[in-house]
Scaffold this active site. Sequence first.
Site, PDB file in Angstrom:
ATOM      1  N   TRP A   1      39.657  32.322  45.167  1.00  0.00           N
ATOM      2  CA  TRP A   1      40.679  33.248  45.653  1.00  0.00           C
ATOM      3  C   TRP A   1      40.166  34.095  46.815  1.00  0.00           C
ATOM      4  CZ3 TRP A   1      40.801  38.823  44.784  1.00  0.00           C
ATOM      5  CH2 TRP A   1      39.694  39.319  44.087  1.00  0.00           C
ATOM      6  N   ASP A   2      38.871  34.014  47.078  1.00  0.00           N
ATOM      7  CA  ASP A   2      38.285  34.714  48.221  1.00  0.00           C
ATOM      8  C   ASP A   2      39.009  34.361  49.525  1.00  0.00           C
ATOM      9  OD1 ASP A   2      36.552  34.533  46.043  1.00  0.00           O
ATOM     10  OD2 ASP A   2      34.746  34.515  47.254  1.00  0.00           O
TER      11      ASP A   2
ATOM     12  N   GLU B   1      34.362  41.272  36.764  1.00  0.00           N
ATOM     13  CA  GLU B   1      34.005  40.254  35.784  1.00  0.00           C
ATOM     14  C   GLU B   1      33.021  40.763  34.739  1.00  0.00           C
ATOM     15  OE1 GLU B   1      34.745  36.351  38.645  1.00  0.00           O
ATOM     16  OE2 GLU B   1      32.720  37.173  38.437  1.00  0.00           O
TER      17      GLU B   1
ATOM     18  N   LYS C   1      31.615  45.468  38.553  1.00  0.00           N
ATOM     19  CA  LYS C   1      30.944  44.532  39.463  1.00  0.00           C
ATOM     20  C   LYS C   1      31.480  44.653  40.883  1.00  0.00           C
ATOM     21  CE  LYS C   1      30.001  39.559  39.959  1.00  0.00           C
ATOM     22  NZ  LYS C   1      30.354  38.211  39.472  1.00  0.00           N
ATOM     23  N   GLN C   2      32.776  44.804  41.017  1.00  0.00           N
ATOM     24  CA  GLN C   2      33.422  44.898  42.332  1.00  0.00           C
ATOM     25  C   GLN C   2      34.743  45.636  42.159  1.00  0.00           C
ATOM     26  OE1 GLN C   2      33.936  40.455  42.292  1.00  0.00           O
ATOM     27  NE2 GLN C   2      35.825  40.923  43.395  1.00  0.00           N
TER      28      GLN C   2
END
Length: 761
Positions: A358-359, A489, A601-602
């Site tokens: 999906w990046d 995640e 994580k992000q």
Amino acid sequence: MNQDYIKPDNWSIIEEGFHADSVKSSESLFSIGNGAMGQRANFEENYTGETFQGSYIAGIYYPDKTKVGWWKNGYPEYFAKVLNAPNWIGINIEINGEDLDLAKCKSVKNFRRELNMKEGWYHRSFEAILQNGTKILVNIRRFLSLNLDEVGVINYEIIPVNQKAQIIFKPYIDAGVHNEDANWEEKFWEIQDVNYSDNKAFVTARTFKTHFIATTFMQNTILLNGNNLNLIPSKTETASDKIQFLYETNVAQGEKITIQKIGGYTVSLNHKNTQVAAENVIESALAKGYDNLVQDQIEAWAKIWEMSDITIDGDVKAQQGIRFNIFQLNQTYLGKDSRLNIGPKGFTGEKYGGSTYWDTEAYCIPFYMATKDQQVARNLLTYRYNQLDKAIENATKLGFSNGAALYPMVTMNGEECHNEWEITFEEIHRNGAIAFAIFNYHRFTGDYSYIPEKGLEVLIGIARFWHQRATFSTKREQYVILGVTGPNEYENNVNNNFYTNYIAKWCLSYTYDQIKKVASEYPSDYKRIIEKVNITEAELQSWKKVFDNMYFPYSKEHNIYLQQDGFLDKELVKVADLDKSQRPINQKWSWDRILRSPYIKQADVLQGFYFFEDHFSKEELERHFNFYEPFTVHESSLSPCVHSIQAAVLDKMDMAYTFYLRTSRLDLDDYNKEVEEGCHITSMAGTWMSIVEGFGGMRVKNNQLHFEPRIPEQWKAYSFKVNFRNAIVKIEVNHKETNVSVEGNQAVEVIINGESQLVKN
């Protein structure tokens, strides 16, 4: 401590000094590609030290059988590997009876690598003394042609410094390769043919299972002091999967002997007869000649940089970082072929399978929309349209029906090939990014035609998935989405991840609106689509119930949306209070401990605020940023860019600059201690976004281009261009003023800090 051996330079990546412990990292950083193929910066000559051999062909993959401990219904049967392709760069070299091997030389001095990003070539040079006492000076230049994208070129020069030398060049092509990360240590290539004539050699191999055919080829020319010796091999050695020529030369002290090697791949994706195609491409390259091939390469890269370059004055490391990111993006994908996409490692390594994530939609499409013709971004959207049937099949395997589509987390051909349950089954927010990219494409380019022609079918499949995935909670009297993994995640199987719920609601609402618009304005397309997907007004109204009544977890105490229902039940220790010896937690902690922690994580909630910035006030963004960023460990390459953009919006310029440096130099300085596995290609588009959308403040609102420029105090000035609806708009920012110009004869209305300007050349 981050690595710090790359020399600062505005246009080049430079390494000085030979250090065996950095060879694998440099193989990643100095990788080259041309959109059709790419390779790590492995030595041409034999090297017995630690190395990670890698050459890759776009679109060629192998379905490596899934390796899991406990099979679950819905698991993919394979993981798509981008294959290590046959090696064409190899040139073993014997000097006065001894093999050249930098791991075994008496000494190696003045070792230098340069990746010249402005002109698109890789250079390596060194002085070496062999065990037999022969001292040599070596210069090698290598590039992958942008214009002849099946061709690579090596120019390998040797000068004996202290005595005459018998130098034997042994160029070869070798299909006996393997992948570093193969699940079952299988070989992926089946040899079809090995043949040669004069100075040309060909190895044709076919992948097992997928049956892609590739002919790997080489052609060699030997020159003494620049003059063609017209040598043919004195000996040819063949094996079942390899062919090697020997060229014996006697070189006087101080003379220069050169081998020019043309190599590359022709593949069945593009040719019926791959060997005939290889013979033709060799002839095309020879007709051009080495000097003209070099000049063509320089000119081709000049055209790319003319549109995509970002200049930064006063900060060499920042300048080097953004150009490295832009260079690698263009090496990976040039938009020529809608069958191809952008793997997270590009052509620099094998991790993640090299497949599509999906990046692409979340991070890469904005870069390609703004720096190339809009057809390039449209090709990336078409890639997903062409795989819609597979997305419906993927959803069906998980129990969904009626044309619901779940796009895969990882794919090469539309089939899911990721086999971790918490990702495959639960990280379903990926569907939303694919829908958002369609919206974003129309918003930026103004091209609505993609939606009635192709995009609406994709949107309907995604909307049907979200409608079925949501559950009505009688307790809340709202719709909830249970058992998911959000962009963070480090949380799995959670309920009501804010970002997932929000993008699901948006997808349903947006698709509902587009159906109405297409019905009104594109009746023939509407008729075709409705007959194909069999959608009814009753179904649309059932969607409306969901998007009008979606639940979002919220804390009144903190006045923020919660990342998920149970977030405040965690022990909320901020990252700043975590012992540095525990970082990175994904390498130091058990997965159980990570899942119970508050660490992010992000960007997760903040990813939603990034996509849907205009849905929230600046005050709301600031509250959420101030709450969530202190818990964010930024252990995903996709994390710093979103935080940099939002920090800039909030006028937290020191923080924005720090995040920018981290995203732009993530690989150059090896923040995540893993660059030897390959570079983080898709996150590099986030670096571009950090400048253009963060510091430049570029947005499209009501069909108008807006800028709210800011400049880090570390910079004197910066500039960039965007292709906005076929008008090339350039913005130049310094600490005193902002200048906007337009190339050509067009005039464009641009909004600068809220004030309208009609900009002309």
